[in-house]
Design a protein around this motif. Sequence first.
Motif, mmCIF file in Angstrom:
data_model
loop_
_atom_site.group_PDB
_atom_site.id
_atom_site.type_symbol
_atom_site.label_atom_id
_atom_site.label_comp_id
_atom_site.label_asym_id
_atom_site.label_seq_id
_atom_site.Cartn_x
_atom_site.Cartn_y
_atom_site.Cartn_z
ATOM 1 N N ALA A 33 -4.168 39.093 19.165
ATOM 2 C CA ALA A 33 -3.307 38.397 18.197
ATOM 3 C C ALA A 33 -1.950 39.087 18.091
ATOM 4 N N VAL A 34 -1.961 40.411 18.020
ATOM 5 C CA VAL A 34 -0.714 41.171 17.923
ATOM 6 C C VAL A 34 0.107 41.009 19.204
ATOM 7 N N ALA A 35 -0.566 40.886 20.348
ATOM 8 C CA ALA A 35 0.119 40.759 21.635
ATOM 9 C C ALA A 35 0.650 39.354 21.888
ATOM 10 N N GLY A 36 0.489 38.459 20.924
ATOM 11 C CA GLY A 36 1.074 37.133 21.054
ATOM 12 C C GLY A 36 0.143 36.046 21.531
ATOM 13 N N TRP A 37 -1.152 36.287 21.475
ATOM 14 C CA TRP A 37 -2.126 35.269 21.878
ATOM 15 C C TRP A 37 -2.529 34.414 20.681
ATOM 16 N N ASP A 38 -2.857 33.176 20.957
ATOM 17 C CA ASP A 38 -3.485 32.298 19.980
ATOM 18 C C ASP A 38 -4.994 32.504 20.139
ATOM 19 N N VAL A 39 -5.618 33.150 19.163
ATOM 20 C CA VAL A 39 -7.008 33.607 19.304
ATOM 21 C C VAL A 39 -7.945 32.774 18.445
ATOM 22 N N THR A 40 -8.960 32.212 19.083
ATOM 23 C CA THR A 40 -10.055 31.546 18.376
ATOM 24 C C THR A 40 -11.348 32.274 18.705
ATOM 25 N N VAL A 41 -12.071 32.690 17.680
ATOM 26 C CA VAL A 41 -13.343 33.395 17.859
ATOM 27 C C VAL A 41 -14.486 32.472 17.463
ATOM 28 N N PHE A 42 -15.505 32.409 18.303
ATOM 29 C CA PHE A 42 -16.764 31.757 17.948
ATOM 30 C C PHE A 42 -17.752 32.866 17.594
ATOM 31 N N ALA A 43 -18.266 32.856 16.367
ATOM 32 C CA ALA A 43 -19.127 33.934 15.877
ATOM 33 C C ALA A 43 -20.414 33.378 15.276
ATOM 34 N N ALA A 44 -21.265 34.280 14.814
ATOM 35 C CA ALA A 44 -22.560 33.902 14.236
ATOM 36 C C ALA A 44 -22.376 33.193 12.908
ATOM 37 N N PRO A 45 -23.269 32.265 12.575
ATOM 38 C CA PRO A 45 -23.231 31.641 11.246
ATOM 39 C C PRO A 45 -23.427 32.689 10.151
ATOM 40 N N LEU A 46 -22.728 32.524 9.045
ATOM 41 C CA LEU A 46 -22.862 33.470 7.940
ATOM 42 C C LEU A 46 -24.276 33.479 7.374
ATOM 43 N N LYS A 47 -24.925 32.358 7.379
ATOM 44 C CA LYS A 47 -26.306 32.278 6.869
ATOM 45 C C LYS A 47 -27.217 33.215 7.651
ATOM 46 N N PHE A 48 -27.003 33.296 8.955
ATOM 47 C CA PHE A 48 -27.802 34.203 9.785
ATOM 48 C C PHE A 48 -27.532 35.657 9.410
ATOM 49 N N LEU A 49 -26.253 36.011 9.249
ATOM 50 C CA LEU A 49 -25.903 37.404 8.946
ATOM 51 C C LEU A 49 -26.414 37.836 7.582
ATOM 52 N N TYR A 50 -26.276 36.969 6.596
ATOM 53 C CA TYR A 50 -26.636 37.346 5.231
ATOM 54 C C TYR A 50 -28.128 37.210 4.953
ATOM 55 N N GLU A 51 -28.745 36.160 5.467
ATOM 56 C CA GLU A 51 -30.128 35.861 5.088
ATOM 57 C C GLU A 51 -31.159 36.264 6.131
ATOM 58 N N ALA A 52 -30.865 36.038 7.402
ATOM 59 C CA ALA A 52 -31.856 36.311 8.437
ATOM 60 C C ALA A 52 -31.964 37.800 8.739
ATOM 61 N N ILE A 53 -30.811 38.487 8.898
ATOM 62 C CA ILE A 53 -30.869 39.896 9.264
ATOM 63 C C ILE A 53 -30.292 40.813 8.190
ATOM 64 N N GLY A 54 -29.588 40.274 7.203
ATOM 65 C CA GLY A 54 -29.060 41.087 6.110
ATOM 66 C C GLY A 54 -28.193 42.226 6.590
ATOM 67 N N SER A 55 -27.294 41.941 7.505
ATOM 68 C CA SER A 55 -26.518 42.987 8.162
ATOM 69 C C SER A 55 -25.034 42.653 8.070
ATOM 70 N N VAL A 56 -24.372 43.092 6.997
ATOM 71 C CA VAL A 56 -22.972 42.726 6.785
ATOM 72 C C VAL A 56 -22.170 43.903 6.224
ATOM 73 N N ASP A 57 -20.870 43.857 6.493
ATOM 74 C CA ASP A 57 -19.903 44.786 5.910
ATOM 75 C C ASP A 57 -18.693 43.923 5.545
ATOM 76 N N GLU A 58 -18.652 43.468 4.315
ATOM 77 C CA GLU A 58 -17.624 42.524 3.909
ATOM 78 C C GLU A 58 -16.225 43.131 3.954
ATOM 79 N N LYS A 59 -16.119 44.423 3.709
ATOM 80 C CA LYS A 59 -14.803 45.057 3.753
ATOM 81 C C LYS A 59 -14.241 45.062 5.168
ATOM 82 N N LEU A 60 -15.118 45.132 6.156
ATOM 83 C CA LEU A 60 -14.656 45.092 7.535
ATOM 84 C C LEU A 60 -14.015 43.738 7.853
ATOM 85 N N ALA A 61 -14.552 42.679 7.273
ATOM 86 C CA ALA A 61 -13.996 41.348 7.506
ATOM 87 C C ALA A 61 -12.545 41.263 7.053
#
Length: 443
Positions: A33-61
């Motif tokens: 992004a800093v280098a001038g790219w238009d960046v789109t990320v495909f990531a895991a559903p939030l429901k999976f992160l919060y409910e299925a594995i309970g593995s999150v760091d909201e401050k990192l987001a």
Amino acid sequence: MTTCPRVLYLSFYFPPSRASGVYRARATANHLAVAGWDVTVFAAPLKFLYEAIGSVDEKLAETVDPRVRVERPWLSQFVWASDIREFSRLRRNSPMLALALYNKTQRFFPEHYHSWGMASVAKALRMHARRKFDVVVATGNPFAAFAAAYLINKFTGVPYIVDYRDAWTLDLFEDRPLFPAGHGAWAWEKRVLRQASAAIFVNEALRQWHAERYPSDAGKMMIVPNGWDPDVLEEGAATHRSVPPLRFSYVGTLTPAQPVREMVEAFVEARNHPSLAGATLNLYGHLGFFRSGQGRLMQAIGIDEDNRVGGADTGIVYRGPVSKTEVAHTYAESDVLVFLAGGAKYVTSGKIFEYMANGKPIVSVHAPGIAAAEVLAGYPLWFNADSLDPVDVAQAMIAAGKAAEDLTPETRERALAHARRFTRDRVLIPFEQKLRALVAERG
């Protein structure tokens, strides 16, 4: 007016996930992004992160560049679901039939994340039809991201790069193939590498293993090591303290693959030395990557109800997790950092780069010949027994403690100079240049 090149980044584990590879993914997206790219990320559903594995760091987001667009394709959570109230009508009434149908869908791609990969392909094609992507980058694990990149290329011709921040078909800890001959993963890896424009590995050992197995694709393989993130860890911010008794610290996720027992025995032995009398070893980090296994890990590691490790007299205490954005304070309160790692020659570990950026003594507790040694070579405050014998490791700990007490500004500056070679932005420059070259080739 020049249009920004457009990259689709397939990164299942992305903030707020706290999986081990998420820091590399976050840094890559931000760097582009800093280098001038238009960046789109495909990531895991939030429901999976919060409910299925309970593995999150909201401050990192909060550290993700606001220019990065994050989409979250659908994922079947069949294998992670445990609440019958959330089961489909078919699964409630005919569980064996539902399981058979689920297993049948895996025949196309043998991984539980295959549904996310296919949903990513569908979403990518819709977005590409509205505005074309110039290149696709996929990071694994999971390796459904690689399959998705391959299929997107088949449908659109958009070139792709695969980033092996983990190994797909190699067991890193046992140094043997992860799947039996004839398993579907082998055929998929072969076709993915054959069609990829480049394949990225975190160290030479991993690149070499894959080059030997896929010699016709060896020429497109390159190394992009992990690094440390100045935006969340200021260089040298952890000032020198060495006030007796000395504080040793491990910062990182704790897993059963690590030689915890050897570390505990070594530290107990080291505390018998007068210079380390009363010294403490604090363990900071999550217990494994998934919430469901924390209880078993506490028992395996030997953490009691008071969070002491190995008994009341070891001086070792489990302090719990610390956010990536608050880790600098943890380092500031430490005199010596303990690099505890499982596996052998294929393992680098992203944590070691962060350790070096603090300019403090580092003690290795891992098998000889680990790939991280390539990174640590030249770091003037590295203490490596080159053994997992507790007596040998204890001697390294004693030497590191003395180095902490005797540390001079000149030695610390040499340590920091070594660490500067591995800032994320520096190590990602060849990667970004490769992406630009691919876009230029297509015109």
